[in-house]
Design a protein around this motif. Structure first.
Motif, PDB file in Angstrom:
ATOM      1  N   THR A   1      41.549  42.963  43.387  1.00  0.00           N
ATOM      2  CA  THR A   1      41.398  43.064  44.916  1.00  0.00           C
ATOM      3  C   THR A   1      42.556  42.739  45.752  1.00  0.00           C
ATOM      4  O   THR A   1      42.695  41.498  45.699  1.00  0.00           O
ATOM      5  CB  THR A   1      40.483  42.422  45.757  1.00  0.00           C
ATOM      6  N   ASN A   3      38.566  39.393  41.660  1.00  0.00           N
ATOM      7  CA  ASN A   3      39.803  38.717  42.264  1.00  0.00           C
ATOM      8  C   ASN A   3      41.108  39.476  41.980  1.00  0.00           C
ATOM      9  O   ASN A   3      41.894  39.876  42.852  1.00  0.00           O
ATOM     10  CB  ASN A   3      39.609  37.425  42.339  1.00  0.00           C
ATOM     11  N   LYS A  10      33.673  37.757  38.721  1.00  0.00           N
ATOM     12  CA  LYS A  10      34.288  37.209  39.916  1.00  0.00           C
ATOM     13  C   LYS A  10      35.848  37.016  39.658  1.00  0.00           C
ATOM     14  O   LYS A  10      36.526  37.643  40.486  1.00  0.00           O
ATOM     15  CB  LYS A  10      33.760  35.780  40.209  1.00  0.00           C
ATOM     16  N   SER A  11      36.289  36.564  38.802  1.00  0.00           N
ATOM     17  CA  SER A  11      37.657  36.649  38.431  1.00  0.00           C
ATOM     18  C   SER A  11      38.311  37.675  38.271  1.00  0.00           C
ATOM     19  O   SER A  11      39.386  38.033  38.814  1.00  0.00           O
ATOM     20  CB  SER A  11      37.811  35.674  37.288  1.00  0.00           C
TER      21      SER A  11
END
Ligand code: HEC
Ligand SMILES: [Cu+2]
Length: 385
Positions: free
Chosen positions: A109, A106, A102-103
């Motif tokens: 993106t 991030n 997830k990190s």
């Protein structure tokens, strides 16, 4: 080598965070999460490593037999135990993967509307491109707004690392790469008085970042350096990151570095020689051309202007204004004998005034030619298209 290093910014501006003394200050929106995840994973590893290593030593001691006695196994299969120590840790692994992925997503993106700055990496310096031909070795950005770096390399693989932002990305020749971050700590500015004194003591370029711990415009800075081994001077491929509090402040800085102030009647007037010296230090020339006669990648500027040059094609030319100008714009056309044609072209990156300023500066550092020796640089105005 030492002489070369003296020509380069050599800096370590990051403040260290008192919580995690071996980590620099957290200065971007990534930093807190990144550090948290790092420590969670580290502690999970410690939690497993210590008991396992403990048991290892304990069993070695407990089940050792005196010398000469035959060791024998009495292990039995224990299904619940084996299942437990296989399945339990896998939960931890999956959790680490999910949070890490997830990190990572991030980090990859870029938010819409991010401010874009171009970055060019070359042996061994950084050139940041602010558009409209404004190129500077320092990275200046805006606080609390996402910034995207559009990155390319003109030679080998480099890697951008800004420890305070916990941001890092390779720059690969032959393709564009990008990274983004949002700084959430603005750079402080030192007082005019401190800055004035430092400027006086530092004298002309190069600016001694390491000594002053602020830029030549008085901003405290974060470090940016290359973290991919890229050759002899890799370790000095560093620059400063300045985070501005407001757009007005950032724009004022960009305006001030965009071109030489050539209005002789204004207080900020910059002489061509001084501008030329600045460009020599800031635009990568210093990495390949020395001032003291030492041969680097290219010939020393001590014997450049006014010298008779033997070229690789066998002809001889005098290094006059026109030759210097052509060497900067079309370096592959007239290659000096005994050197590799590795100088990058500065076409579109240096204005006519920039080149005239460099020529004015080269005259002052050259041992040859009619104008050898210090000049004021005011008499130089050479620009013919
Ligand atoms: C990657 C290394 C490199 C960089 C960076 C570089 N040069 Fe060069 N330069 C060379 C090499 C190698 C030569 C000799 C071969 C040739 O003529 O192309 C050279 C030749 C020259 C010459 C002709 C010198 C002479 O004495 O005949 C000039 C003038 C020059 N460079 C100016 C500059 C300026 C100004 C900059 C910065 C704006 C710069 N160079 C940046 C490598 C470099
Ligand atoms: Cu590098």
């Amino acid at each position: 080598m030492l002489a070369l290093m003296n020509n380069m910014p050599y800096l370590l501006g990051d403040q260290f965070d008192s919580k995690f003394t071996w980590f620099p200050e957290q200065a971007s929106t990534f930093a807190a999460e990144n550090d948290w995840l790092f420590f969670v994973i580290t502690w999970i590893c410690v939690l497993f490593f210590v008991p396992i290593a403990g048991c290892l030593f304990y069993f070695c001691w407990k089940y050792s037999k005196p010398k000469g006695q035959k060791a024998e196994s009495n292990t039995a299969h224990n299904t619940p135990l084996e299942l437990a120590w296989s399945i339990l840790p896998s939960f931890f692994l999956v959790a680490m993967f999910v949070v890490g992925a997830k990190s990572y997503l991030n980090l990859r993106t870029v938010p819409e509307g991010a401010n874009e700055v171009g970055l060019r990496a070359q042996m061994w310096n950084w050139q940041l491109d602010y558009g409209n031909g404004v190129i500077n070795p320092e990275l200046h950005i805006l606080v609390d707004e996402p910034t995207k770096l559009a990155m390319r390399s003109t030679d080998v693989i480099h890697s951008v690392f800004i420890p305070a932002f916990r941001a890092k990305k390779d720059v690969v020749p032959g393709r564009y790469n990008y990274m983004w971050f949002e700084a959430d700590v603005a750079s402080e500015k030192v007082s005019e008085e401190v800055l004035e004194n430092a400027r006086k003591e530092n004298g002309t370029e190069p600016w001694d970042y390491d000594k002053w711990q602020f830029t030549s415009d008085g901003y405290k800075f974060f470090d940016l350096y290359c973290t991919e081994y890229c050759g002899k001077n890799h370790s000095i491929m560093q620059t400063a990151v300045v985070v501005h509090e407001s757009l007005e402040d950032l724009n004022a800085w960009i305006k001030q570095v965009s071109k030489r102030n050539d209005d002789e009647n204004s207080p900020g007037y910059v002489k061509p020689v001084d501008w030329g010296r600045k460009l020599y230090n800031q635009r990568g020339c210093a990495g390949c051309h020395s001032l003291d006669g030492t041969k680097r990648v290219g010939p020393s500027f001590k014997e450049s202007y006014g010298n008779k040059r033997e070229l690789a094609d066998g002809t001889t030319v005098t290094a006059d204004e026109d030759y210097i100008r052509n060497s900067i714009l079309y370096p592959k056309k007239q290659v000096v004998a005994g050197y590799q044609p590795v100088m990058p072209s500065y076409q579109g990156q240096l204005s006519d005034d920039d080149i005239a300023s460099i020529i004015a500066y080269l005259k002052t550092v050259s041992d040859y030619g009619p104008k050898a020796g210090p000049t004021t640089g005011d008499e130089v105005k050479t620009t013919e298209e």
